[in-house]
Design a protein around this motif. Structure first.
Motif, PDB file in Angstrom:
ATOM      1  N   ALA A   4       0.867  -1.176   0.000  1.00 27.66           N
ATOM      2  CA  ALA A   4       0.000   0.000   0.000  1.00 27.66           C
ATOM      3  C   ALA A   4       0.904   1.226   0.000  1.00 27.66           C
ATOM      4  CB  ALA A   4      -0.902   0.002   1.217  1.00 27.66           C
ATOM      5  N   ILE A   5       0.567   2.205  -0.838  1.00 32.12           N
ATOM      6  CA  ILE A   5       1.412   3.386  -1.011  1.00 32.12           C
ATOM      7  C   ILE A   5       0.536   4.638  -0.935  1.00 32.12           C
ATOM      8  CG2 ILE A   5       3.011   4.575  -2.563  1.00 32.12           C
ATOM      9  CD1 ILE A   5       3.335   1.806  -4.010  1.00 32.12           C
ATOM     10  N   ILE A   6       1.014   5.646  -0.193  1.00 32.73           N
ATOM     11  CA  ILE A   6       0.355   6.951  -0.192  1.00 32.73           C
ATOM     12  C   ILE A   6       1.414   8.028  -0.405  1.00 32.73           C
ATOM     13  CG2 ILE A   6      -1.616   6.317   1.268  1.00 32.73           C
ATOM     14  CD1 ILE A   6      -0.148   7.726   3.605  1.00 32.73           C
ATOM     15  N   ASP A   7       0.984   9.153  -1.001  1.00 32.30           N
ATOM     16  CA  ASP A   7       1.915  10.272  -1.138  1.00 32.30           C
ATOM     17  C   ASP A   7       1.954  11.050   0.172  1.00 32.30           C
ATOM     18  OD1 ASP A   7      -0.569  11.493  -1.270  1.00 32.30           O
ATOM     19  OD2 ASP A   7      -0.006  12.863  -2.862  1.00 32.30           O
ATOM     20  N   ASP A   8       2.902  11.976   0.268  1.00 30.91           N
ATOM     21  CA  ASP A   8       3.090  12.684   1.544  1.00 30.91           C
ATOM     22  C   ASP A   8       1.941  13.635   1.881  1.00 30.91           C
ATOM     23  OD1 ASP A   8       3.763  14.498  -0.440  1.00 30.91           O
ATOM     24  OD2 ASP A   8       5.512  15.280   0.615  1.00 30.91           O
ATOM     25  N   GLU A   9       1.076  13.941   0.909  1.00 34.62           N
ATOM     26  CA  GLU A   9      -0.096  14.778   1.174  1.00 34.62           C
ATOM     27  C   GLU A   9      -1.367  13.935   1.331  1.00 34.62           C
ATOM     28  OE1 GLU A   9      -0.259  17.728  -1.893  1.00 34.62           O
ATOM     29  OE2 GLU A   9       1.624  18.633  -1.280  1.00 34.62           O
ATOM     30  N   VAL A  10      -1.235  12.643   1.270  1.00 37.52           N
ATOM     31  CA  VAL A  10      -2.326  11.677   1.398  1.00 37.52           C
ATOM     32  C   VAL A  10      -3.442  11.962   0.370  1.00 37.52           C
ATOM     33  CG1 VAL A  10      -3.765  10.391   3.031  1.00 37.52           C
ATOM     34  CG2 VAL A  10      -1.758  11.598   3.868  1.00 37.52           C
ATOM     35  N   LYS A  11      -3.028  12.282  -0.848  1.00 36.76           N
ATOM     36  CA  LYS A  11      -3.977  12.502  -1.938  1.00 36.76           C
ATOM     37  C   LYS A  11      -4.007  11.329  -2.913  1.00 36.76           C
ATOM     38  CE  LYS A  11      -3.829  17.523  -1.809  1.00 36.76           C
ATOM     39  NZ  LYS A  11      -3.550  18.743  -2.557  1.00 36.76           N
ATOM     40  N   GLN A  12      -2.920  10.565  -2.964  1.00 35.12           N
ATOM     41  CA  GLN A  12      -2.839   9.407  -3.851  1.00 35.12           C
ATOM     42  C   GLN A  12      -2.748   8.139  -3.030  1.00 35.12           C
ATOM     43  OE1 GLN A  12      -0.266   9.302  -7.358  1.00 35.12           O
ATOM     44  NE2 GLN A  12       0.395  11.341  -6.757  1.00 35.12           N
ATOM     45  N   PHE A  13      -3.430   7.108  -3.487  1.00 33.03           N
ATOM     46  CA  PHE A  13      -3.341   5.783  -2.866  1.00 33.03           C
ATOM     47  C   PHE A  13      -3.098   4.779  -3.979  1.00 33.03           C
ATOM     48  CE2 PHE A  13      -5.310   1.736  -1.683  1.00 33.03           C
ATOM     49  CZ  PHE A  13      -4.598   1.468  -0.525  1.00 33.03           C
ATOM     50  N   ILE A  14      -2.068   3.970  -3.810  1.00 34.44           N
ATOM     51  CA  ILE A  14      -1.719   2.934  -4.790  1.00 34.44           C
ATOM     52  C   ILE A  14      -1.668   1.606  -4.044  1.00 34.44           C
ATOM     53  CG2 ILE A  14       0.006   2.151  -6.458  1.00 34.44           C
ATOM     54  CD1 ILE A  14       1.022   5.103  -6.514  1.00 34.44           C
ATOM     55  N   ALA A  28       4.615  -0.447  -9.688  1.00 30.37           N
ATOM     56  CA  ALA A  28       3.651   0.613  -9.402  1.00 30.37           C
ATOM     57  C   ALA A  28       3.942   1.799 -10.313  1.00 30.37           C
ATOM     58  CB  ALA A  28       3.743   1.044  -7.944  1.00 30.37           C
ATOM     59  N   GLN A  29       2.889   2.514 -10.691  1.00 25.88           N
ATOM     60  CA  GLN A  29       3.028   3.712 -11.516  1.00 25.88           C
ATOM     61  C   GLN A  29       2.729   4.923 -10.637  1.00 25.88           C
ATOM     62  OE1 GLN A  29       2.597   3.919 -15.334  1.00 25.88           O
ATOM     63  NE2 GLN A  29       3.312   1.855 -15.594  1.00 25.88           N
ATOM     64  N   PHE A  30       3.637   5.882 -10.646  1.00 25.31           N
ATOM     65  CA  PHE A  30       3.473   7.095  -9.861  1.00 25.31           C
ATOM     66  C   PHE A  30       3.130   8.251 -10.791  1.00 25.31           C
ATOM     67  CE2 PHE A  30       6.147   4.269  -7.448  1.00 25.31           C
ATOM     68  CZ  PHE A  30       5.648   4.382  -6.164  1.00 25.31           C
ATOM     69  N   ILE A  31       2.092   9.001 -10.479  1.00 25.20           N
ATOM     70  CA  ILE A  31       1.653  10.119 -11.301  1.00 25.20           C
ATOM     71  C   ILE A  31       2.585  11.317 -11.146  1.00 25.20           C
ATOM     72  CG2 ILE A  31      -0.230  11.765 -11.686  1.00 25.20           C
ATOM     73  CD1 ILE A  31      -2.134   9.543 -10.677  1.00 25.20           C
ATOM     74  N   ASP A  32       3.010  11.574  -9.924  1.00 31.20           N
ATOM     75  CA  ASP A  32       3.847  12.732  -9.627  1.00 31.20           C
ATOM     76  C   ASP A  32       5.116  12.321  -8.899  1.00 31.20           C
ATOM     77  OD1 ASP A  32       2.015  14.738 -10.582  1.00 31.20           O
ATOM     78  OD2 ASP A  32       0.812  14.381  -8.784  1.00 31.20           O
ATOM     79  N   SER A  33       6.134  13.161  -9.015  1.00 31.47           N
ATOM     80  CA  SER A  33       7.329  12.962  -8.208  1.00 31.47           C
ATOM     81  C   SER A  33       7.019  13.411  -6.778  1.00 31.47           C
ATOM     82  CB  SER A  33       8.503  13.751  -8.788  1.00 31.47           C
ATOM     83  OG  SER A  33       8.187  15.117  -8.829  1.00 31.47           O
ATOM     84  N   GLY A  34       7.868  13.029  -5.849  1.00 28.79           N
ATOM     85  CA  GLY A  34       7.675  13.417  -4.455  1.00 28.79           C
ATOM     86  C   GLY A  34       7.970  12.277  -3.513  1.00 28.79           C
ATOM     87  N   PHE A  35       7.597  12.455  -2.257  1.00 24.31           N
ATOM     88  CA  PHE A  35       7.839  11.440  -1.242  1.00 24.31           C
ATOM     89  C   PHE A  35       6.585  10.587  -1.057  1.00 24.31           C
ATOM     90  CE2 PHE A  35      11.070  14.558  -0.292  1.00 24.31           C
ATOM     91  CZ  PHE A  35      12.167  13.748  -0.051  1.00 24.31           C
ATOM     92  N   TYR A  36       6.800   9.287  -0.910  1.00 27.11           N
ATOM     93  CA  TYR A  36       5.716   8.326  -0.734  1.00 27.11           C
ATOM     94  C   TYR A  36       6.055   7.388   0.415  1.00 27.11           C
ATOM     95  CZ  TYR A  36       3.966   9.726  -5.296  1.00 27.11           C
ATOM     96  OH  TYR A  36       3.464  10.454  -6.344  1.00 27.11           O
ATOM     97  N   LYS A  37       5.043   7.031   1.171  1.00 22.40           N
ATOM     98  CA  LYS A  37       5.214   6.032   2.226  1.00 22.40           C
ATOM     99  C   LYS A  37       4.616   4.723   1.733  1.00 22.40           C
ATOM    100  CE  LYS A  37       5.086   5.078   7.075  1.00 22.40           C
ATOM    101  NZ  LYS A  37       4.864   5.596   8.418  1.00 22.40           N
ATOM    102  N   LEU A  38       5.370   3.647   1.921  1.00 19.92           N
ATOM    103  CA  LEU A  38       4.946   2.314   1.520  1.00 19.92           C
ATOM    104  C   LEU A  38       4.833   1.423   2.735  1.00 19.92           C
ATOM    105  CD1 LEU A  38       7.081   3.414  -0.750  1.00 19.92           C
ATOM    106  CD2 LEU A  38       6.845   1.115  -1.623  1.00 19.92           C
ATOM    107  N   TRP A  39       3.849   0.564   2.708  1.00 23.31           N
ATOM    108  CA  TRP A  39       3.736  -0.510   3.693  1.00 23.31           C
ATOM    109  C   TRP A  39       3.727  -1.819   2.922  1.00 23.31           C
ATOM    110  CZ3 TRP A  39       1.064   4.014   4.196  1.00 23.31           C
ATOM    111  CH2 TRP A  39       1.210   4.704   5.397  1.00 23.31           C
ATOM    112  N   VAL A  40       4.738  -2.627   3.142  1.00 27.23           N
ATOM    113  CA  VAL A  40       4.798  -3.945   2.518  1.00 27.23           C
ATOM    114  C   VAL A  40       4.299  -4.941   3.556  1.00 27.23           C
ATOM    115  CG1 VAL A  40       6.293  -5.651   1.419  1.00 27.23           C
ATOM    116  CG2 VAL A  40       6.799  -3.209   1.183  1.00 27.23           C
TER     117      VAL A  40
END
Length: 60
Positions: A4-14, A28-40
């Motif tokens: 599960a992946i979210i961006d640092d603004e919690v606007k994207q969920f992958i 995974a495909q990322f729409i924007d550059s930036g920081f993301y938190k992943l939970w494996v």
């Protein structure tokens, strides 16, 4: 197993699963550059174990 992946603004969920049952490879495909938190998350003997990570996605 999944990621599960979210961006640092919690606007994207992958949400992704491994490519096969025999390899721990995720795509995974990322729409924007930036920081993301992943939970494996892995399941071992009915116990779910999650590993958190931070990654930075940069444009090419």
């Amino acid at each position: 197993m999944h990621v599960a992946i979210i961006d640092d603004e919690v606007k994207q969920f992958i949400h992704v699963h491994p490519n096969s049952d025999h390899e721990t490879v995720f795509v995974a495909q990322f729409i924007d550059s930036g920081f993301y938190k992943l939970w494996v998350e892995f399941k071992f003997a009915e116990q779910i174990i999650a590993f958190p990570f931070w990654i930075e996605v940069k444009e090419k």
